[in-house]
Design an enzyme around this catalytic site. Structure first.
Site, PDB file in Angstrom:
ATOM      1  N   GLU A   1     -12.431   4.783  -5.714  1.00 26.04           N
ATOM      2  CA  GLU A   1     -11.036   4.747  -5.272  1.00 26.04           C
ATOM      3  C   GLU A   1     -10.543   6.132  -4.848  1.00 26.04           C
ATOM      4  O   GLU A   1     -10.750   7.117  -5.556  1.00 26.04           O
ATOM      5  CB  GLU A   1     -10.171   4.217  -6.418  1.00 26.04           C
ATOM      6  CG  GLU A   1      -8.680   4.155  -6.117  1.00 26.04           C
ATOM      7  CD  GLU A   1      -7.850   3.757  -7.323  1.00 26.04           C
ATOM      8  OE1 GLU A   1      -6.680   3.400  -7.121  1.00 26.04           O
ATOM      9  OE2 GLU A   1      -8.372   3.792  -8.457  1.00 26.04           O
TER      10      GLU A   1
ATOM     11  N   LYS B   1      -4.167  -2.125  -0.913  1.00 26.26           N
ATOM     12  CA  LYS B   1      -3.953  -2.659  -2.258  1.00 26.26           C
ATOM     13  C   LYS B   1      -2.606  -3.371  -2.339  1.00 26.26           C
ATOM     14  O   LYS B   1      -1.575  -2.818  -1.947  1.00 26.26           O
ATOM     15  CB  LYS B   1      -4.019  -1.523  -3.286  1.00 26.26           C
ATOM     16  CG  LYS B   1      -3.929  -1.988  -4.729  1.00 26.26           C
ATOM     17  CD  LYS B   1      -4.036  -0.799  -5.690  1.00 26.26           C
ATOM     18  CE  LYS B   1      -3.997  -1.250  -7.134  1.00 26.26           C
ATOM     19  NZ  LYS B   1      -4.044  -0.100  -8.075  1.00 26.26           N
TER      20      LYS B   1
ATOM     21  N   CYS C   1      -8.847  -0.867  -8.228  1.00 23.46           N
ATOM     22  CA  CYS C   1      -8.411  -0.498  -9.569  1.00 23.46           C
ATOM     23  C   CYS C   1      -8.107  -1.754 -10.392  1.00 23.46           C
ATOM     24  O   CYS C   1      -8.932  -2.640 -10.509  1.00 23.46           O
ATOM     25  CB  CYS C   1      -7.213   0.447  -9.485  1.00 23.46           C
ATOM     26  SG  CYS C   1      -6.725   1.164 -11.071  1.00 23.46           S
TER      27      CYS C   1
END
Length: 546
Positions: free
Chosen positions: A309, A373, A426
């Site tokens: 990430e 995201k 995540c």
């Protein structure tokens, strides 16, 4: 026989002592029971402690019920027991969040007590509501344990749903690293497994308290049979593919795919110092091209390279030099999937640019696909009630760019050479309900940065939840973590390859093929609803049955 009578008498005395507790003593025991229950979670993985914690919780509710107080006062006392249990559980299970306040810099240190104690105090309101709900239908019969399970199950569902949700360390996650037992989530899902475990492990209390002898032994026996049945189901499911250990001769693989995960292990304080981008990129290239064996050729052997990430101290798509360097580094048959920050102009003078936590795909032609995201971390990536909290001096942890904007919606990521990929950045991996509607038939790709939490329980809990997603949906999972734990799991949650926490290295692995589907994937949500309805109906029917 005499020794057995003495043991029984002593046990009865201890049960009576719990039933007589009130006030702060009852609250203190609830806190201790909750803290003990947290030992069932990764990385301790001692799930039998549930057989102590949940029976204590039943007895504490019995003590509230037995006082014969007016309903509102009784509900208050039940909620207080639930709050104490939840506070102990979340402090013991989430203490590692304090590490993020250290890694975030001096300006966040003063907030550490809010993270370590304040967040558990707030999260404990959910089991408080769950025990108050259970108290509404409570009775002295043996099926009352099912009401406890239903109440806590409803509370856990609310915790995973309200205020963007935080289903971390649900009770069902205790089986994550016990592969035989974890296979049941392919049928009912992790959300439903939680209340099932509450019912199973609360059952021993029936041997010493509540209802007729036959009914107590019947339900206790059924709980034991259910636990054995869960284990047998896992054994039957895994036996054709080699059991709990991977047998590559019996494991179907995606032909022609060679995965390499690069784990750079950059400490969070170094990341926040914004190191020189060119030097960092050169370090990634050197590590990614590492030869793993006498006959290995580094990146030339790899079809898909995965970086974790947001590894760059710059916006990748606005850095032509970096993109060109990546293009030159990649071999003709290699595709890079990497976390990155994406920027987009807004036309708003007050905030001219908005940023996205993204996953981007590159080959020798440049960036070919991407995903933004959707489910951001509150306080970490965005600030709830931003206007008010900023006036109070609060900031999100990603403070250099003023936080992230959520993506427009969940969608598949087109990665050349791979079947339909589901991207998970995540902690998006901890929300099974949000993944349920995904139609991808290939792997999950989960990129993350757990360096915020150092060498604590956090990274171990995070990777365990990722493993459960693979089992639930019958799809392999590729996980690239900056500091670890990077891994590839097959559709049964078995480890194909893994890098430990806190090292810089690369991991090479084949890609297992997905299963045709699981019951949980086809009927997502129905497993949880069915379990909850059964628990509530059977629990309440026990009032008359008794």
């Amino acid at each position: 026989m005499a020794s057995g009578n003495v043991l029984s008498s002593r046990l009865r005395e201890r049960v009576d002592a719990v039933l007589l507790l009130a006030g702060w003593r009852r609250l203190a025991l609830a806190v201790l029971a909750g803290a003990l229950a947290a030992a069932a979670l990764p990385p301790v993985d001692a799930f039998p402690v549930y057989a102590l914690s949940f029976p204590v919780l039943v007895l504490l509710l019995d003590s509230v019920y037995g006082e014969g107080r007016r309903l509102l006062l009784s509900l208050r006392d039940a909620a207080l027991v639930g709050w104490g249990f939840g506070f102990g559980y979340f402090v013991a299970g989430l203490w590692w969040l304090g590490a993020a306040f250290i890694a975030g810099g001096d300006q966040f240190l003063w907030l550490m007590p809010l993270g370590v104690l304040g967040l558990p105090a707030v999260l404990a309101l959910f089991p408080a509501a769950g025990l108050a709900l259970a108290r509404l239908g409570w009775h002295a019969g043996p099926t009352r344990i099912l009401l406890l399970a239903a109440g806590l199950g409803a509370a856990e569902w609310l915790r995973g749903t309200l205020f963007t949700g935080f289903p971390w360390n649900g009770f069902g996650q205790a089986f994550a690293n016990h592969l035989l037992l974890a296979q049941i989530v392919s049928v009912i899902g992790t959300e439903a497994l939680g209340p099932v475990l509450v019912a199973i492990f609360a059952a021993p209390v029936l041997l010493v308290s509540g209802g007729g002898l036959a009914a107590r032994f019947l339900l206790s026996g059924l709980a034991a049979v259910a636990l054995v049945g869960i284990a047998l189901f896992g054994a039957v499911r895994l036996d054709p593919v080699g059991g709990t250990r991977v047998d590559f001769e019996r494991l179907p693989l995606v032909s022609g795919v060679k995965i390499r995960i690069m784990q750079p292990n950059i400490p969070q304080d170094a990341r926040l110092a914004l190191p020189d981008g060119d030097a960092l990129l050169a370090r990634f290239f050197t590590l990614s091209d590492r030869a793993k064996g006498a006959h290995a050729a580094g990146i030339a052997d790899v079809t898909h390279l995965i970086w974790p990430e947001s590894p760059f101290p710059f916006v990748l798509e606005r850095n032509p030099r970096a993109i060109e360097a990546i293009r030159r580094f990649l071999s003709a048959g290699t595709v890079l999937v990497t976390g990155a920050v994406r920027a987009e102009a807004t036309g708003d003078d007050s905030r001219p640019i908005r940023f996205f936590n993204a996953l981007q795909v590159l080959d020798r032609t440049g960036i070919v696909a991407g995903y933004d995201k959707v489910h951001l971390v509150p306080f970490g990536e965005f600030l709830p009630a931003e206007g008010l909290l900023r006036r109070l001096g609060l900031r999100e942890f990603v403070r250099e760019i003023g936080g992230f904007t959520p993506g427009a919606g969940r969608r598949a990521l087109a990665v050349p050479g791979l079947p339909g990929v589901t991207p998970l950045i995540c902690y998006e991996v901890i929300f099974p309900a949000e993944i349920a509607g995904d139609t991808g038939d290939g792997p999950f790709i989960n990129v993350t940065n757990d360096a915020w939490f150092g060498y604590t329980f956090g990274p171990f809990q995070h990777v365990a939840q990722a493993r459960l997603r693979a089992i639930e949906f019958g799809r392999p999972l590729i996980r690239a973590a900056n500091s670890g734990i990077s891994a590839v799991f097959d559709p049964y949650g078995r480890t194909i390859a893994q890098l430990p926490l806190g090292i810089a290295d690369v991991l090479d692995a084949p890609l297992p093929a997905s299963l045709s589907g699981t019951v949980q994937r086809r009927l997502s949500g129905f497993g949880f609803a069915t379990v909850m309805i059964l628990l509530a109906v059977l629990g309440l029917s026990g009032r008359k049955w008794r």
